[in-house]
Design a protein around this motif. Sequence first.
Motif, PDB file in Angstrom:
ATOM      1  N   LEU A 171       6.814  38.630  -9.083  1.00 47.65           N
ATOM      2  CA  LEU A 171       6.047  38.436 -10.323  1.00 47.65           C
ATOM      3  C   LEU A 171       4.735  37.725 -10.046  1.00 47.65           C
ATOM      4  O   LEU A 171       3.689  38.059 -10.653  1.00 47.65           O
ATOM      5  N   ASP A 172       4.749  36.746  -9.147  1.00 41.72           N
ATOM      6  CA  ASP A 172       3.513  36.025  -8.824  1.00 41.72           C
ATOM      7  C   ASP A 172       2.486  36.972  -8.212  1.00 41.72           C
ATOM      8  O   ASP A 172       1.289  36.924  -8.567  1.00 41.72           O
ATOM      9  N   ASN A 173       2.926  37.838  -7.285  1.00 44.79           N
ATOM     10  CA  ASN A 173       2.004  38.812  -6.697  1.00 44.79           C
ATOM     11  C   ASN A 173       1.477  39.787  -7.745  1.00 44.79           C
ATOM     12  O   ASN A 173       0.294  40.140  -7.758  1.00 44.79           O
ATOM     13  N   ALA A 174       2.365  40.261  -8.634  1.00 43.84           N
ATOM     14  CA  ALA A 174       1.940  41.221  -9.651  1.00 43.84           C
ATOM     15  C   ALA A 174       0.891  40.616 -10.571  1.00 43.84           C
ATOM     16  O   ALA A 174      -0.125  41.254 -10.902  1.00 43.84           O
ATOM     17  N   ILE A 175       1.128  39.368 -11.012  1.00 45.22           N
ATOM     18  CA  ILE A 175       0.154  38.700 -11.897  1.00 45.22           C
ATOM     19  C   ILE A 175      -1.150  38.438 -11.156  1.00 45.22           C
ATOM     20  O   ILE A 175      -2.261  38.562 -11.713  1.00 45.22           O
ATOM     21  N   LYS A 176      -1.041  38.089  -9.885  1.00 43.10           N
ATOM     22  CA  LYS A 176      -2.233  37.745  -9.106  1.00 43.10           C
ATOM     23  C   LYS A 176      -3.165  38.937  -8.945  1.00 43.10           C
ATOM     24  O   LYS A 176      -4.400  38.792  -8.973  1.00 43.10           O
ATOM     25  N   PHE A 177      -2.602  40.153  -8.789  1.00 36.84           N
ATOM     26  CA  PHE A 177      -3.427  41.323  -8.508  1.00 36.84           C
ATOM     27  C   PHE A 177      -3.635  42.218  -9.733  1.00 36.84           C
ATOM     28  O   PHE A 177      -4.283  43.257  -9.614  1.00 36.84           O
ATOM     29  N   THR A 178      -3.115  41.835 -10.872  1.00 34.84           N
ATOM     30  CA  THR A 178      -3.330  42.614 -12.087  1.00 34.84           C
ATOM     31  C   THR A 178      -4.592  42.102 -12.798  1.00 34.84           C
ATOM     32  O   THR A 178      -4.740  40.893 -13.017  1.00 34.84           O
ATOM     33  N   PRO A 179      -5.507  42.981 -13.160  1.00 39.70           N
ATOM     34  CA  PRO A 179      -6.732  42.527 -13.836  1.00 39.70           C
ATOM     35  C   PRO A 179      -6.440  42.072 -15.268  1.00 39.70           C
ATOM     36  O   PRO A 179      -5.370  42.378 -15.820  1.00 39.70           O
ATOM     37  N   PRO A 180      -7.356  41.323 -15.886  1.00 40.47           N
ATOM     38  CA  PRO A 180      -7.174  40.927 -17.292  1.00 40.47           C
ATOM     39  C   PRO A 180      -6.995  42.153 -18.179  1.00 40.47           C
ATOM     40  O   PRO A 180      -7.666  43.174 -18.012  1.00 40.47           O
TER      41      PRO A 180
ATOM     42  N   VAL B 197       9.646  45.430 -10.231  1.00 47.24           N
ATOM     43  CA  VAL B 197       8.465  44.708 -10.722  1.00 47.24           C
ATOM     44  C   VAL B 197       7.263  45.610 -10.487  1.00 47.24           C
ATOM     45  O   VAL B 197       6.995  46.001  -9.337  1.00 47.24           O
ATOM     46  N   ALA B 198       6.556  45.949 -11.570  1.00 51.19           N
ATOM     47  CA  ALA B 198       5.430  46.882 -11.472  1.00 51.19           C
ATOM     48  C   ALA B 198       4.196  46.262 -12.113  1.00 51.19           C
ATOM     49  O   ALA B 198       4.286  45.456 -13.047  1.00 51.19           O
ATOM     50  N   ASP B 199       3.026  46.654 -11.603  1.00 51.98           N
ATOM     51  CA  ASP B 199       1.754  46.189 -12.173  1.00 51.98           C
ATOM     52  C   ASP B 199       0.787  47.363 -12.157  1.00 51.98           C
ATOM     53  O   ASP B 199       1.077  48.429 -11.620  1.00 51.98           O
ATOM     54  N   ASN B 200      -0.382  47.172 -12.756  1.00 55.24           N
ATOM     55  CA  ASN B 200      -1.429  48.206 -12.726  1.00 55.24           C
ATOM     56  C   ASN B 200      -2.680  47.681 -12.052  1.00 55.24           C
ATOM     57  O   ASN B 200      -3.798  47.902 -12.506  1.00 55.24           O
TER      58      ASN B 200
ATOM     59  N   ALA C 161      -1.544  58.779 -10.301  1.00 58.01           N
ATOM     60  CA  ALA C 161      -2.664  59.595 -10.793  1.00 58.01           C
ATOM     61  C   ALA C 161      -3.839  58.763 -11.285  1.00 58.01           C
ATOM     62  O   ALA C 161      -4.922  59.298 -11.523  1.00 58.01           O
ATOM     63  N   ARG C 162      -3.681  57.457 -11.437  1.00 58.70           N
ATOM     64  CA  ARG C 162      -4.735  56.629 -11.990  1.00 58.70           C
ATOM     65  C   ARG C 162      -5.620  56.063 -10.880  1.00 58.70           C
ATOM     66  O   ARG C 162      -5.193  55.929  -9.732  1.00 58.70           O
ATOM     67  N   PRO C 163      -6.878  55.696 -11.255  1.00 58.06           N
ATOM     68  CA  PRO C 163      -7.744  55.045 -10.261  1.00 58.06           C
ATOM     69  C   PRO C 163      -7.143  53.741  -9.750  1.00 58.06           C
ATOM     70  O   PRO C 163      -7.330  53.377  -8.592  1.00 58.06           O
ATOM     71  N   GLN C 164      -6.502  53.008 -10.648  1.00 56.71           N
ATOM     72  CA  GLN C 164      -5.798  51.793 -10.269  1.00 56.71           C
ATOM     73  C   GLN C 164      -4.303  52.127 -10.209  1.00 56.71           C
ATOM     74  O   GLN C 164      -3.597  52.022 -11.215  1.00 56.71           O
ATOM     75  N   PRO C 165      -3.795  52.570  -9.054  1.00 60.51           N
ATOM     76  CA  PRO C 165      -2.399  53.055  -9.018  1.00 60.51           C
ATOM     77  C   PRO C 165      -1.372  51.952  -9.247  1.00 60.51           C
ATOM     78  O   PRO C 165      -0.230  52.234  -9.609  1.00 60.51           O
ATOM     79  N   GLY C 166      -1.766  50.707  -9.043  1.00 60.23           N
ATOM     80  CA  GLY C 166      -0.794  49.632  -9.184  1.00 60.23           C
ATOM     81  C   GLY C 166       0.243  49.662  -8.065  1.00 60.23           C
ATOM     82  O   GLY C 166       0.170  50.458  -7.127  1.00 60.23           O
ATOM     83  N   LEU C 167       1.203  48.791  -8.188  1.00 59.22           N
ATOM     84  CA  LEU C 167       2.264  48.696  -7.175  1.00 59.22           C
ATOM     85  C   LEU C 167       3.599  48.484  -7.872  1.00 59.22           C
ATOM     86  O   LEU C 167       3.710  47.676  -8.798  1.00 59.22           O
TER      87      LEU C 167
END
Length: 438
Positions: free
Chosen positions: A338-347, A366-369, A423-429
């Motif tokens: 969760l810390d990594n996801a929040i750290k690399f997710t934009p506002p 745990v997924a982010d964009n 498929a998105r420019p920001q594929p997330g993880l």
Amino acid sequence: MFAIAAIALVAVLWWATAGALDRQTDAAVRADAIALAERWREAGTSGLAEAIEERLAVDVENESIYLLMDAEGTRRIAGNLDGWPRGQTDGVPWFRTRVIHDGLAVDARLHRLELPGLRLLVGRDETERSELRRLLTEGVVWASGAVLVFALMGAWLIRHALQARMGPVFATTAAIAGGDLASRVTLSGRGDEFDRLAQTLNAMLDRIASLMEGVRGVSDAIAHDLRTPIARARAKLEDALATSADGESLRAVVEQGIADLDGISRIFQALLRIAEAEAGARRAAFAPFDLAPVLADAAEIYEATAEARGQRMLTDLPERLDLVGDRDLLLQAVANLLDNAIKFTPPGGTVQLAARRTPEGIEVTVADNGPGLAPEDRAHAGERFFRADKARATPGSGLGLSLVRAVAHLHGGEVLLEDAAPARPQPGLRAVVRLPRA
């Protein structure tokens, strides 16, 4: 084992043949004696003598032995023995001895029967049975000797075969003991138990080599990555000691140095937790617990952080997820994700925490964009101190995913990294932790 089993079989065969002959003889003598005693009760001494003579007359094989004498043993009344056998004491109903039968000394099995005023001996000539018993005994002895010889030969052959098959294992272990850590056990290609043992040993050696490589990598990383913050903290403290004009500026520099040292201490603590997880030292703390409230607590802790960065935290958790494991380590692993996801997710982005039960066990996602990870970086994402190029400017030590992977392996699971939205420019993880059933 082979010799014991074979000798036991031969002994049973001997008992079933020679022993059966003895039992058969005793049964025939006992039945004959009982019949003669009944004849005496019916017809007296004369009737008994007549019965003995009748039996002797029809004894074609000449095996029956009878002797009827008076109580003092001085007068022979009937039978085919000249006199009472010597050396036989009163009160012994069954005995074996040598008697003179038809002018020859033979072995006899005799039964003594006391009647009022009379002595009666009923028996059988055991010459043929003794010869058969002797032949059976010789056969048993020779067979037992042959069994021992074959057992020793078989043991030698098996030992030789085992030594030949275990030779590559001995050679490999000797080479490793001598310092050749790249040596591996050669497979015979038969696919038998020895090949499976060799494959297991090779896998173990590969794992040991991987761990040693990891230890060397950690040592190098510690030497390079921790030297900079330690040198920076020391330089700041020396500069403050030499140039600070007042106590306030000196205090600020000392506090900054303490913060840098705390960061170094956190790195060492993370390394210690990873080492404990990889060594299995925390497996003693395994216990049954419900993973669902643990995930809910982690989401609640990081929800405030996500809101402060303008992000949304979404959860999809079942009511119950029974598991056997280390509660604190799993909480730390989910917290790192969760810390990594929040750290690399934009506002304005979204962080998702989900869990579900699968036929194999439990799956936590745990997924982010955010920007995601390149495929070539995912292969190194679990290595200690590894940081992708995109994460160089982000605070961190590169140990978060290493701890997650170590905790998953401790529980017999695995960690998968994939694009959340390819498929998105920001594929997330999307980080998936799969934990097997207890």
